[in-house]
Design a protein around this motif. Structure first.
Motif, PDB file in Angstrom:
ATOM      1  N   SER A   1       0.953  -1.144   0.059  1.00  0.00           N
ATOM      2  CA  SER A   1       0.091   0.151  -0.045  1.00  0.00           C
ATOM      3  C   SER A   1       0.830   1.216   0.083  1.00  0.00           C
ATOM      4  O   SER A   1       1.989   1.160   0.523  1.00  0.00           O
ATOM      5  CB  SER A   1      -0.809   0.034   1.146  1.00  0.00           C
TER       6      SER A   1
ATOM      7  N   ALA B   1      -3.377   3.901  -1.662  1.00  0.00           N
ATOM      8  CA  ALA B   1      -3.535   2.805  -3.063  1.00  0.00           C
ATOM      9  C   ALA B   1      -2.925   1.369  -2.635  1.00  0.00           C
ATOM     10  O   ALA B   1      -2.043   1.332  -2.052  1.00  0.00           O
ATOM     11  CB  ALA B   1      -2.572   3.597  -4.178  1.00  0.00           C
ATOM     12  N   THR B   2      -3.552   0.333  -3.192  1.00  0.00           N
ATOM     13  CA  THR B   2      -3.264  -0.935  -2.952  1.00  0.00           C
ATOM     14  C   THR B   2      -2.858  -2.054  -3.991  1.00  0.00           C
ATOM     15  O   THR B   2      -3.537  -1.679  -5.120  1.00  0.00           O
ATOM     16  CB  THR B   2      -4.260  -1.619  -1.717  1.00  0.00           C
ATOM     17  N   ARG B   3      -2.168  -2.833  -3.872  1.00  0.00           N
ATOM     18  CA  ARG B   3      -2.099  -4.021  -4.688  1.00  0.00           C
ATOM     19  C   ARG B   3      -1.422  -4.952  -4.229  1.00  0.00           C
ATOM     20  O   ARG B   3      -0.814  -5.220  -3.155  1.00  0.00           O
ATOM     21  CB  ARG B   3      -0.712  -3.247  -5.789  1.00  0.00           C
TER      22      ARG B   3
ATOM     23  N   ASP C   1      -6.404  -5.245  -5.214  1.00  0.00           N
ATOM     24  CA  ASP C   1      -5.830  -4.256  -6.164  1.00  0.00           C
ATOM     25  C   ASP C   1      -6.962  -3.004  -6.333  1.00  0.00           C
ATOM     26  O   ASP C   1      -8.272  -3.476  -6.523  1.00  0.00           O
ATOM     27  CB  ASP C   1      -5.658  -4.910  -7.667  1.00  0.00           C
ATOM     28  N   GLY C   2      -6.636  -1.941  -5.716  1.00  0.00           N
ATOM     29  CA  GLY C   2      -7.560  -0.925  -5.614  1.00  0.00           C
ATOM     30  C   GLY C   2      -7.374   0.328  -4.685  1.00  0.00           C
ATOM     31  O   GLY C   2      -6.182   0.421  -4.723  1.00  0.00           O
ATOM     32  N   VAL C   3      -8.204   0.701  -3.960  1.00  0.00           N
ATOM     33  CA  VAL C   3      -8.038   1.814  -2.729  1.00  0.00           C
ATOM     34  C   VAL C   3      -8.608   0.973  -1.401  1.00  0.00           C
ATOM     35  O   VAL C   3      -9.543   0.234  -1.547  1.00  0.00           O
ATOM     36  CB  VAL C   3      -8.662   3.017  -3.247  1.00  0.00           C
TER      37      VAL C   3
ATOM     38  N   THR D   1     -12.776  -0.905  -5.122  1.00  0.00           N
ATOM     39  CA  THR D   1     -12.177  -1.002  -6.457  1.00  0.00           C
ATOM     40  C   THR D   1     -11.816   0.441  -6.571  1.00  0.00           C
ATOM     41  O   THR D   1     -12.287   1.638  -6.440  1.00  0.00           O
ATOM     42  CB  THR D   1     -12.989  -1.559  -7.556  1.00  0.00           C
ATOM     43  N   SER D   2     -10.879   0.815  -7.905  1.00  0.00           N
ATOM     44  CA  SER D   2     -10.361   1.960  -8.082  1.00  0.00           C
ATOM     45  C   SER D   2     -11.739   2.860  -8.764  1.00  0.00           C
ATOM     46  O   SER D   2     -11.862   3.941  -8.696  1.00  0.00           O
ATOM     47  CB  SER D   2      -9.309   1.901  -9.275  1.00  0.00           C
ATOM     48  N   ASP D   3     -12.501   2.090  -9.628  1.00  0.00           N
ATOM     49  CA  ASP D   3     -13.664   2.689 -10.217  1.00  0.00           C
ATOM     50  C   ASP D   3     -14.598   2.938  -8.951  1.00  0.00           C
ATOM     51  O   ASP D   3     -15.228   4.232  -9.343  1.00  0.00           O
ATOM     52  CB  ASP D   3     -14.422   1.493 -11.163  1.00  0.00           C
TER      53      ASP D   3
ATOM     54  N   ALA E   1     -13.839   3.757  -6.131  1.00  0.00           N
ATOM     55  CA  ALA E   1     -13.082   5.065  -5.653  1.00  0.00           C
ATOM     56  C   ALA E   1     -13.470   6.335  -6.423  1.00  0.00           C
ATOM     57  O   ALA E   1     -13.631   7.298  -5.773  1.00  0.00           O
ATOM     58  CB  ALA E   1     -11.763   4.774  -5.450  1.00  0.00           C
ATOM     59  N   ARG E   2     -13.361   6.248  -7.774  1.00  0.00           N
ATOM     60  CA  ARG E   2     -13.559   7.520  -8.438  1.00  0.00           C
ATOM     61  C   ARG E   2     -14.877   7.804  -8.285  1.00  0.00           C
ATOM     62  O   ARG E   2     -15.510   9.002  -8.336  1.00  0.00           O
ATOM     63  CB  ARG E   2     -13.384   6.978  -9.875  1.00  0.00           C
TER      64      ARG E   2
END
Length: 112
Positions: free
Chosen positions: A20, A43-45, A65-67, A89-91, A93-94
């Motif tokens: 992270s 941010a995470t992976r 994978d995401g936030v 997820t990143s989506d 988060a947006r």
């Protein structure tokens, strides 16, 4: 860059099997029984050191994978920080970021 490990800790644990990077930390208005509350955005992976099957890799990526939003609360002297992690997820988060901006605009009487 991974910020949840250091030179002495080069492998991730089962409790935190991902990398992270902290993006920001904000103060949150605490509830009555809480002395301090803050939210960290990371941010995470997924951490995929070692050998994994395709199925295992897919599950690690789905989970990590995401936030991550980590809400930390402190109830005062003699207590420990309590943390609740919220992975998204990143989506998502947006979408959440856009909704927060819209809500703040409405609260402040702005129209767009």
């Amino acid at each position: 860059m991974c910020t949840n490990r250091d030179d002495e800790f080069d492998m991730h644990s089962e409790a935190e099997p991902y990398c992270s990077h902290q993006v920001t930390k904000v103060n949150v208005i605490p509830e009555a029984d809480v002395v301090k509350c803050q939210a960290c955005v990371n941010a995470t992976r997924s951490f995929t050191h070692g050998q994994f099957t395709t199925v295992q890799l897919g599950e690690l990526e789905r989970l990590h994978d995401g936030v991550e939003i980590a809400v930390e609360t402190w109830h005062g002297p003699g207590s420990h920080w309590r943390e609740q992690k919220i992975p998204i997820t990143s989506d998502t988060a947006r979408s959440l970021a856009a909704a927060l901006i819209r809500a703040a605009d409405i609260e402040q009487g702005l129209t767009r």
